[in-house]
Design a protein around this motif. Structure first.
Motif, PDB file in Angstrom:
ATOM      1  N   MET A   1       0.834  -1.297  -0.074  1.00 42.29           N
ATOM      2  CA  MET A   1      -0.237  -0.062  -0.016  1.00 42.29           C
ATOM      3  C   MET A   1       0.708   1.215  -0.021  1.00 42.29           C
ATOM      4  O   MET A   1       0.599   2.138  -0.569  1.00 42.29           O
ATOM      5  N   LYS A   2       1.969   1.205   0.694  1.00 40.76           N
ATOM      6  CA  LYS A   2       2.932   2.296   0.725  1.00 40.76           C
ATOM      7  C   LYS A   2       3.416   2.804  -0.527  1.00 40.76           C
ATOM      8  O   LYS A   2       3.689   3.636  -0.963  1.00 40.76           O
ATOM      9  N   THR A   3       3.696   1.665  -1.343  1.00 40.27           N
ATOM     10  CA  THR A   3       4.297   1.864  -2.655  1.00 40.27           C
ATOM     11  C   THR A   3       3.416   2.410  -3.569  1.00 40.27           C
ATOM     12  O   THR A   3       3.840   3.237  -4.363  1.00 40.27           O
ATOM     13  N   ILE A   4       2.157   2.094  -3.627  1.00 38.53           N
ATOM     14  CA  ILE A   4       1.050   2.705  -4.518  1.00 38.53           C
ATOM     15  C   ILE A   4       0.857   4.249  -4.032  1.00 38.53           C
ATOM     16  O   ILE A   4       0.867   5.291  -4.826  1.00 38.53           O
ATOM     17  N   GLN A   5       0.799   4.551  -2.593  1.00 36.70           N
ATOM     18  CA  GLN A   5       0.907   5.877  -2.138  1.00 36.70           C
ATOM     19  C   GLN A   5       2.020   6.782  -2.621  1.00 36.70           C
ATOM     20  O   GLN A   5       2.088   7.806  -2.922  1.00 36.70           O
ATOM     21  N   LYS A   6       3.319   6.262  -2.481  1.00 34.69           N
ATOM     22  CA  LYS A   6       4.548   6.836  -2.927  1.00 34.69           C
ATOM     23  C   LYS A   6       4.471   7.030  -4.445  1.00 34.69           C
ATOM     24  O   LYS A   6       4.828   7.920  -5.016  1.00 34.69           O
ATOM     25  N   LEU A   7       4.026   6.022  -5.090  1.00 32.55           N
ATOM     26  CA  LEU A   7       3.938   6.412  -6.774  1.00 32.55           C
ATOM     27  C   LEU A   7       2.829   7.402  -7.084  1.00 32.55           C
ATOM     28  O   LEU A   7       3.186   8.177  -7.971  1.00 32.55           O
ATOM     29  N   TRP A   8       1.885   7.378  -6.380  1.00 35.36           N
ATOM     30  CA  TRP A   8       0.886   8.272  -6.671  1.00 35.36           C
ATOM     31  C   TRP A   8       1.067   9.626  -6.210  1.00 35.36           C
ATOM     32  O   TRP A   8       0.548  10.804  -6.617  1.00 35.36           O
ATOM     33  N   SER A   9       2.035   9.770  -5.387  1.00 35.12           N
ATOM     34  CA  SER A   9       2.639  11.143  -4.918  1.00 35.12           C
ATOM     35  C   SER A   9       3.382  11.724  -5.926  1.00 35.12           C
ATOM     36  O   SER A   9       3.621  13.184  -5.752  1.00 35.12           O
ATOM     37  N   ARG A  10       3.907  11.139  -6.938  1.00 39.32           N
ATOM     38  CA  ARG A  10       4.485  11.816  -8.102  1.00 39.32           C
ATOM     39  C   ARG A  10       3.562  12.486  -8.889  1.00 39.32           C
ATOM     40  O   ARG A  10       2.587  11.886  -9.488  1.00 39.32           O
ATOM     41  N   PRO A  11       3.822  13.453  -9.276  1.00 37.03           N
ATOM     42  CA  PRO A  11       3.090  14.282 -10.290  1.00 37.03           C
ATOM     43  C   PRO A  11       3.010  13.669 -11.786  1.00 37.03           C
ATOM     44  O   PRO A  11       1.985  13.998 -12.471  1.00 37.03           O
ATOM     45  N   VAL A  12       4.035  13.232 -12.261  1.00 35.86           N
ATOM     46  CA  VAL A  12       3.999  12.652 -13.551  1.00 35.86           C
ATOM     47  C   VAL A  12       3.025  11.560 -13.426  1.00 35.86           C
ATOM     48  O   VAL A  12       2.176  11.256 -14.433  1.00 35.86           O
ATOM     49  N   THR A  13       3.224  10.659 -12.442  1.00 37.53           N
ATOM     50  CA  THR A  13       2.092   9.386 -12.459  1.00 37.53           C
ATOM     51  C   THR A  13       0.622   9.831 -12.379  1.00 37.53           C
ATOM     52  O   THR A  13      -0.189   9.447 -12.964  1.00 37.53           O
ATOM     53  N   GLN A  14       0.292  11.036 -11.633  1.00 40.64           N
ATOM     54  CA  GLN A  14      -0.911  11.581 -11.356  1.00 40.64           C
ATOM     55  C   GLN A  14      -1.369  12.109 -12.813  1.00 40.64           C
ATOM     56  O   GLN A  14      -2.696  11.992 -13.293  1.00 40.64           O
ATOM     57  N   TRP A  15      -0.378  12.911 -13.609  1.00 38.72           N
ATOM     58  CA  TRP A  15      -0.766  13.294 -14.799  1.00 38.72           C
ATOM     59  C   TRP A  15      -1.214  12.146 -15.842  1.00 38.72           C
ATOM     60  O   TRP A  15      -2.173  12.276 -16.608  1.00 38.72           O
ATOM     61  N   PHE A  16      -0.198  11.207 -15.676  1.00 36.03           N
ATOM     62  CA  PHE A  16      -0.566   9.981 -16.725  1.00 36.03           C
ATOM     63  C   PHE A  16      -1.868   9.527 -16.508  1.00 36.03           C
ATOM     64  O   PHE A  16      -2.577   9.212 -17.366  1.00 36.03           O
ATOM     65  N   ILE A  17      -2.086   8.996 -15.208  1.00 37.75           N
ATOM     66  CA  ILE A  17      -3.440   8.507 -14.959  1.00 37.75           C
ATOM     67  C   ILE A  17      -4.386   9.069 -15.407  1.00 37.75           C
ATOM     68  O   ILE A  17      -5.542   8.698 -15.823  1.00 37.75           O
ATOM     69  N   LYS A  18      -4.483  10.435 -15.010  1.00 43.34           N
ATOM     70  CA  LYS A  18      -5.655  11.329 -15.268  1.00 43.34           C
ATOM     71  C   LYS A  18      -5.884  11.578 -16.660  1.00 43.34           C
ATOM     72  O   LYS A  18      -7.029  11.728 -17.094  1.00 43.34           O
ATOM     73  N   THR A  19      -4.712  11.735 -17.414  1.00 43.70           N
ATOM     74  CA  THR A  19      -4.888  11.834 -18.854  1.00 43.70           C
ATOM     75  C   THR A  19      -5.518  10.708 -19.495  1.00 43.70           C
ATOM     76  O   THR A  19      -6.162  10.743 -20.544  1.00 43.70           O
TER      77      THR A  19
END
Length: 48
Positions: free
Chosen positions: A1-19
């Motif tokens: 779970m911490k790995t997912i939170q750590k990955l989601w905290s990156r702006p690039v990941t959020q931008w990619f998933i939202k796009t």
């Protein structure tokens, strides 16, 4: 779970998933409503 939170905290990941999310919505809307638009009624003045 911490790995997912750590990955989601990156702006690039959020931008990619939202796009990707919005792109899937746009493609689905075009697929649903765009196919009906291509089969329009015949031109009314064809016989004149």
């Amino acid at each position: 779970m911490k790995t997912i939170q750590k990955l989601w905290s990156r702006p690039v990941t959020q931008w990619f998933i939202k796009t990707l999310y919005y792109l899937v919505i746009i493609v689905a809307l075009v697929w649903l409503y765009g196919a009906k638009a291509t089969h329009s009624s015949p031109f009314i003045y064809n016989e004149f």
